[in-house]
Scaffold this motif. Structure first.
Motif, mmCIF file in Angstrom:
data_model
loop_
_atom_site.group_PDB
_atom_site.id
_atom_site.type_symbol
_atom_site.label_atom_id
_atom_site.label_comp_id
_atom_site.label_asym_id
_atom_site.label_seq_id
_atom_site.Cartn_x
_atom_site.Cartn_y
_atom_site.Cartn_z
ATOM 1 N N LEU A 106 0.835 -1.201 0.000
ATOM 2 C CA LEU A 106 0.000 0.000 0.000
ATOM 3 C C LEU A 106 0.871 1.254 0.000
ATOM 4 O O LEU A 106 0.607 2.207 -0.751
ATOM 5 C CB LEU A 106 -0.914 0.002 1.220
ATOM 6 N N ASP A 107 1.903 1.272 0.827
ATOM 7 C CA ASP A 107 2.797 2.421 0.895
ATOM 8 C C ASP A 107 3.493 2.665 -0.442
ATOM 9 O O ASP A 107 3.715 3.817 -0.847
ATOM 10 C CB ASP A 107 3.855 2.219 1.979
ATOM 11 N N ALA A 108 3.834 1.566 -1.129
ATOM 12 C CA ALA A 108 4.578 1.686 -2.386
ATOM 13 C C ALA A 108 3.688 2.019 -3.573
ATOM 14 O O ALA A 108 4.201 2.387 -4.646
ATOM 15 C CB ALA A 108 5.329 0.382 -2.657
ATOM 16 N N PHE A 109 2.385 1.895 -3.411
ATOM 17 C CA PHE A 109 1.475 2.127 -4.530
ATOM 18 C C PHE A 109 1.535 3.586 -4.979
ATOM 19 O O PHE A 109 1.385 4.506 -4.179
ATOM 20 C CB PHE A 109 0.048 1.768 -4.121
ATOM 21 N N THR A 110 1.785 3.773 -6.265
ATOM 22 C CA THR A 110 1.837 5.112 -6.851
ATOM 23 C C THR A 110 0.664 5.263 -7.803
ATOM 24 O O THR A 110 0.678 4.728 -8.916
ATOM 25 C CB THR A 110 3.157 5.338 -7.605
ATOM 26 N N PRO A 111 -0.368 5.977 -7.403
ATOM 27 C CA PRO A 111 -1.568 6.034 -8.234
ATOM 28 C C PRO A 111 -1.382 6.928 -9.460
ATOM 29 O O PRO A 111 -0.672 7.935 -9.405
ATOM 30 C CB PRO A 111 -2.601 6.644 -7.288
#
Length: 256
Positions: free
Chosen positions: A154-159
């Motif tokens: 989740l922290d690494a997710f780049t939308p």
């Protein structure tokens, strides 16, 4: 809020002779994502919610913020009120605690459905890291809930915010709520992206958390949000059966 800090700052304003253009300007003027305007009537309080993009039929953290302000104005330890927003009336409560006001409310019946095949393909393009089926959930306005495996994911997710806005506008969705598979203690982390309403990422989203609690069928769900924005918040939802689907009470700690 979480542990005495963080949270989603929200402007709470006694409503008056404002135009809707005035109301849309309040969040930017005050440096917040949302503003809530209240009118006290004899037996209820009317709420209206605005972002810079326009009016919303509901806003969970705005409701929590309004309850804290109303409880402070009432100067009672356990404040209970009937609220009116988005064409419905519902109960709200705020209890004074050492760290602020513990506020909660009933966001209304939650409806859940699987995405259609076309929707599923579009939603999958938003979160390639998804590890399970997405669900379209609504407490008045639909949004999509999408799981990822861990908090690190989740922290690494780049939308891709432009893509999220494009897909949500096409499908009539409020936004995309990305959440982790529950920890062994049942705790979840989540991020909410809603560029279509002028909120690239929401610090705290109570209504989407209520939707997730209903979907996961958990009696109590604790959700951490806001860490990616350096403004940690924790939202607590409790679920009970209802005549027209799961009913949820949702809220958290707020200070004024």
């Amino acid at each position: 809020m979480r542990d005495g800090g963080g949270g989603s700052p929200t402007v709470v304003v006694p409503d008056g002779s404002f135009t809707d253009e005035d109301r849309r300007a309040f969040p930017a003027t005050k440096g917040t994502s949302h503003a809530v305007f209240f009118t006290v009537e004899r037996d209820r309080v009317l709420l209206r919610f605005f972002t810079g993009e326009g009016e919303l039929p509901a806003c969970g953290h705005g409701t929590v913020a309004a309850l804290a302000v109303l409880a402070e104005r009432a100067d009672v330890p356990d404040y209970r009120v009937t609220l009116s927003a988005g064409g419905r009336e519902f109960g709200g409560r705020a209890v004074r605690r050492a760290e602020g006001f513990e506020a909660s409310f009933d966001p209304g019946p939650v409806t859940l459905r699987d995405p259609t095949a076309v929707e599923g393909e579009l939603i999958a393009s938003l979160v390639p890291e998804s590890v399970g089926p997405a669900v379209v959930a609504s407490v008045g306005r639909p949004r999509v809930l999408v799981p990822v495996r861990t908090r690190a994911d989740l922290d690494a997710f780049t939308p891709d915010l432009d893509r999220i806005r494009e897909v949500c506008d096409r499908l009539g969705l409020l936004g995309c709520y990305v959440y982790t598979v529950p920890d062994t203690d049942g705790r979840v982390a989540a991020r909410m992206f809603a560029p279509s309403i002028g909120v690239p990422e929401d610090v705290a989203n109570a209504n989407s958390t209520a939707c997730l609690a209903a979907y996961l069928s958990r009696e109590t769900l604790i959700v951490d949000m806001g860490d990616s924005l350096s403004s940690p918040a924790t939202i607590i939802a409790t679920t009970r059966p209802g005549p027209d689907g799961p009913r949820v009470d949702v809220g958290g700690i707020a200070t004024t």
